[in-house]
Design a protein around this motif. Structure first.
Motif, PDB file in Angstrom:
ATOM      1  N   VAL A 102       0.860  -1.329  -0.014  1.00  0.00           N
ATOM      2  CA  VAL A 102       0.041   0.103  -0.066  1.00  0.00           C
ATOM      3  C   VAL A 102       0.805   1.346   0.130  1.00  0.00           C
ATOM      4  O   VAL A 102       2.124   1.139   0.670  1.00  0.00           O
ATOM      5  N   GLY A 103       0.617   2.071  -0.766  1.00  0.00           N
ATOM      6  CA  GLY A 103       1.270   3.457  -0.646  1.00  0.00           C
ATOM      7  C   GLY A 103       1.573   4.014  -2.100  1.00  0.00           C
ATOM      8  O   GLY A 103       1.073   5.297  -2.564  1.00  0.00           O
TER       9      GLY A 103
ATOM     10  N   ASP B 294       8.842   3.132  -6.260  1.00  0.00           N
ATOM     11  CA  ASP B 294       7.626   2.126  -6.569  1.00  0.00           C
ATOM     12  C   ASP B 294       7.908   0.830  -6.912  1.00  0.00           C
ATOM     13  O   ASP B 294       7.273   0.008  -6.340  1.00  0.00           O
ATOM     14  N   VAL B 295       8.944   0.774  -7.712  1.00  0.00           N
ATOM     15  CA  VAL B 295       9.609  -0.487  -8.160  1.00  0.00           C
ATOM     16  C   VAL B 295       9.883  -1.454  -7.194  1.00  0.00           C
ATOM     17  O   VAL B 295       9.894  -2.454  -6.941  1.00  0.00           O
TER      18      VAL B 295
ATOM     19  N   LEU C 153       8.597  -1.254   6.036  1.00  0.00           N
ATOM     20  CA  LEU C 153       8.227   0.262   5.718  1.00  0.00           C
ATOM     21  C   LEU C 153       9.423   0.669   4.882  1.00  0.00           C
ATOM     22  O   LEU C 153      10.772   0.575   5.270  1.00  0.00           O
ATOM     23  N   THR C 154       9.149   1.468   3.853  1.00  0.00           N
ATOM     24  CA  THR C 154      10.301   1.946   2.787  1.00  0.00           C
ATOM     25  C   THR C 154      10.509   3.351   2.785  1.00  0.00           C
ATOM     26  O   THR C 154      10.382   3.801   1.776  1.00  0.00           O
ATOM     27  N   PRO C 155      10.925   4.251   3.859  1.00  0.00           N
ATOM     28  CA  PRO C 155      10.912   5.586   3.646  1.00  0.00           C
ATOM     29  C   PRO C 155      12.384   5.929   2.841  1.00  0.00           C
ATOM     30  O   PRO C 155      13.268   5.496   3.312  1.00  0.00           O
ATOM     31  N   HIS C 156      12.071   7.049   2.337  1.00  0.00           N
ATOM     32  CA  HIS C 156      13.125   7.850   1.866  1.00  0.00           C
ATOM     33  C   HIS C 156      13.583   8.760   2.892  1.00  0.00           C
ATOM     34  O   HIS C 156      12.804   8.810   3.986  1.00  0.00           O
TER      35      HIS C 156
ATOM     36  N   ASP D  34       4.661   1.991   1.691  1.00  0.00           N
ATOM     37  CA  ASP D  34       5.622   2.799   0.729  1.00  0.00           C
ATOM     38  C   ASP D  34       4.821   4.083   0.598  1.00  0.00           C
ATOM     39  O   ASP D  34       3.641   4.406   0.930  1.00  0.00           O
ATOM     40  N   ALA D  35       5.742   5.224   0.354  1.00  0.00           N
ATOM     41  CA  ALA D  35       5.062   6.278  -0.354  1.00  0.00           C
ATOM     42  C   ALA D  35       4.239   7.123   0.463  1.00  0.00           C
ATOM     43  O   ALA D  35       4.174   7.264   1.485  1.00  0.00           O
TER      44      ALA D  35
END
Ligand SMILES: NC(=O)C1=CN([C@@H]2O[C@H](COP(=O)(O)OP(=O)(O)OC[C@H]3O[C@@H](n4cnc5c(N)ncnc54)[C@H](O)[C@@H]3O)[C@@H](O)[C@H]2O)[C@@H](O)CC1
Ligand SMILES: Nc1ncnc2c1ncn2[C@@H]1O[C@H](COP(=O)(O)OP(=O)(O)O)[C@@H](O)[C@H]1O
Ligand SMILES: [K+]
Length: 463
Positions: free
Chosen positions: A291-292, A408-409, A339-342, A318-319
């Motif tokens: 989701v994100g 996203d990828v 969780l995939t934060p920049h 994500d996102a």
């Protein structure tokens, strides 16, 4: 458990490892001798006959420098030592006494070897020392840092001085330190190489990302046992489309998009599920939900995130969803979570979850504990942190990844690995590796769609 060559140590852990070797019969002098000789082997090859100038400081990093200089001198190179400070440790004094060559005020050009300070740097270099390092770097055609460039903080990669020169090679002695894989320090180190000195497993809780090993699907596999990923779409259909394209090539057998409609360029491999989201998520075969990407930030987006967390499936957030998630939303959630934060998203999550530490590594680790999630703190110095305190540092991937949609990828790939393995830390590591390897295969100047298409070949390379 990490191999000795994969472990990443703090200065305190390095000292403890060194003490263990000393308890087993080594001495500081024997370790310094080994480190210096092995580093000299690299420098010998790099110098290829050019003169070498070694800048020696007062501590054991300087001691390494005397050993390096003596080793190269005996092999016939023209070696000059510049030593603005007298050696202060016993081992460094003895190494200096064993040096039979020239000590001068300046170098003779060729290769500059920086042994001024290593992991013992305690404060910024004074103006005189800093300008001496700068001058030597400018007047030599090749620059090698021993253990660390002088001016770099070993434990977090901070630069304690402005204008630290850029090095061509940094030779890490004994084990990797955090600075070798952290910004901004890693950006000035050039190529990094590890010089082993016999250190064993030192109980590190951080290690470098290793190449994964994948296997072909089991003989009786079917599309659902390989993993079913559901990507939750939103108004920006391109983003969820990119995630689906990454996911379908990263191991999962089925990728569904929960959305009203497909992106016009969607491939036939993506299965559209346009019924109500809770109904899609109720499928017991769901291995992971993403989701994100493309979710949006409005009320509908919030409701969809609530539905996802309520479903309690293994989930990648994500996102946009990282902007909407909060402690209350996670209270009842107990499934595997990534969780995939920049950097910007990490800073916002830190605020939202009241995380105090500011450095990337500590922040990611504390956030992992607070949320129970595996955190992929993205960027050139990606940190993957697990709630139990373990962390994986990911060697810098291609900077061409700095292109819209590559996150996203990544999220799609990680969801795919989560569906295939059920293990969030493993999924994060394998996913990050696949993303980096796909980028490497794309070379220069690629789009996120091209990146997604390269994931299948990256996967095949690790079979
Ligand atoms: N840990 C190990 O197993 C080994 C370490 N070795 C070397 O030992 C190094 C660490 O040695 P040390 O702990 O002696 O540290 P350094 O050689 O980095 O220097 C520390 C010394 O410099 C002084 N100092 C720190 N910052 C300063 C500044 N800004 N201006 C002036 N003086 C300053 C300190 O007071 C101390 O005397 C490693 O980087 C590595 O090169 C090797 O000899 C091999 C084995
Ligand atoms: N300079 C860089 N070097 C290496 N990797 C990078 C660099 N910049 C970005 N990346 C990687 O590219 C991806 C970008 O993700 P993100 O910022 O979320 O992009 P987007 O939201 O546009 O998809 C992350 O995996 C990140 O680690
Ligand atoms: K150094």
């Amino acid at each position: 458990m990490a191999q000795a060559s994969e472990q990443v140590l703090t200065v305190a852990q390095m000292r403890a490892a060194e003490e263990a070797l000393i308890a087993a019969g080594e001495t500081i002098d024997s370790l310094m001798q080994r480190a210096g000789e092995r580093a000299a082997e690299w420098i010998w090859r790099i110098a290829a006959g050019r003169p070498v100038t070694v800048l020696c400081g007062p501590g054991n990093n300087g001691g390494d420098g005397y050993v390096i200089a003596e080793t190269l001198r005996r092999r016939g190179l023209l070696v000059t030592i510049v030593a603005p400070l007298e050696p202060r440790t016993g081992a460094a004094r003895r190494a200096r006494a064993a040096y039979g060559g020239e000590i001068a005020a300046r170098g003779k050009g060729g290769v500059f070897v920086d042994c001024l300070f290593g992991s013992g740097l305690a404060r910024p270099l004074g103006a005189e020392l800093a300008s001496m390092v700068g001058e030597l770097a400018r007047t030599h055609s090749y620059r090698i840092a021993i253990d660390l460039p002088s001016g770099v903080a070993s434990d977090d990669g901070a630069l304690l001085n402005e204008d630290i020169p850029r090095y061509d090679v940094t030779l890490a002695l004994g084990a990797w330190k955090f600075a070798h894989w952290s910004m901004p320090a890693m950006a000035i180190m050039g190529q990094r190489r590890l010089v082993p000195i016999g250190l064993g497993e030192a109980g590190a809780d951080a290690r470098l990302l290793a190449r994964p090993r994948f296997a072909a699907p089991a003989i009786d596999a079917h599309k659902y046992t390989r993993g079913l990923v559901t990507v939750v779409g939103g108004p920006i259909s391109g983003a969820s489309q990119l995630a689906c394209e990454g996911a379908i090539r990263a191991g999962a057998g089925t990728v569904r998009l929960a959305a009203d409609k497909l992106h016009p360029a969607a491939s036939a491999d993506i299965v559209l599920k346009d019924m109500a989201l809770p109904e899609v998520l109720a499928d017991e075969r769901t291995g992971a939900v993403l989701v994100g990407p493309g979710l949006g930030l409005d009320e509908r987006a919030r409701a969809r995130l609530r539905d996802v967390l309520h479903a309690g499936r293994p989930t990648v957030v994500d996102a946009d969803a990282l902007r909407l998630i909060d402690p209350a939303g996670l209270e009842a959630f107990s499934a595997p979570l990534v969780l995939t934060p920049h950097e910007g998203e990490l800073a916002q999550l830190a605020k939202c979850f009241a995380i105090e530490p500011e450095g990337k590594f500590d922040r990611a680790r504390t956030l992992a504990r607070a949320t129970g999630a595996v955190i992929i703190a993205k960027g050139p110095d990606t940190v993957i942190a697990a709630p139990d305190g373990h962390a994986v540092l990911a060697p810098s991937a291609s900077s061409w990844l700095a292109v819209a949609g590559s996150g996203d990828v990544l999220a799609g790939i990680v969801a795919s690995r989560l569906a295939a393995t059920g293990d969030p830390l493993r999924a994060a590591c394998e996913g990050h590796w696949l993303h980096g390897e796909a980028a490497r295969r794309c070379g220069a100047m690629f789009t996120a769609s091209e990146l997604a298409r390269a994931v299948g070949d990256a996967y095949a390379a690790a079979l």
